[in-house]
Design a protein around this motif. Structure first.
Motif: not given
Length: 120
Positions: A33-49
């Motif tokens: 329930r407290y696991d908030m891990s996510f794919d940083v690469r997908r987030l980077a693509d979405k946010l254009q980091l």
């Protein structure tokens, strides 16, 4: 003024009830329930980091997951307090790293993630 105070008291009561009902769940379910891990690469693509932003976001994400794992081990109301502190710290750190447009998109995604975690 009375309405505000009553609203705060009601919110705290519901939060406390939420924390108490969680104590009855198994430890494994609690950790998930407290696991908030996510794919940083997908987030980077979405946010254009940029590369620097991506490294910072990954470090912030790892820090959040560590703090949430600690919160999952806490008991009762302390669990919710640690959870909320970890979330606020993550949001504050992301605000320092991201520009306004990226931050707005991140908050939309992060809010949806938190809401989905609470639905589990």
């Amino acid at each position: 003024m009375k309405k505000i105070i009553l609203t705060v008291v009601a919110a705290m009561t519901m939060t406390f009830g939420f924390a108490e009902t969680e104590e009855n769940q198994a430890v494994v379910n609690n950790a998930e329930r407290y696991d908030m891990s996510f794919d940083v690469r997908r987030l980077a693509d979405k946010l254009q980091l940029t590369a620097e932003q991506m490294e910072a976001v990954e470090a912030i994400s790892n820090s959040l997951n560590t703090e949430l794992a600690t919160a999952a081990q806490a008991k009762g109301f302390d669990r919710m307090i640690q959870y909320e502190k970890a979330i606020r710290k993550d949001v504050r750190n992301m605000r320092r790293v991201l520009n306004d447009e990226q931050y707005s998109t991140y908050m939309m995604l992060f809010g949806a993630t938190i809401q989905n975690q609470r639905m589990k």
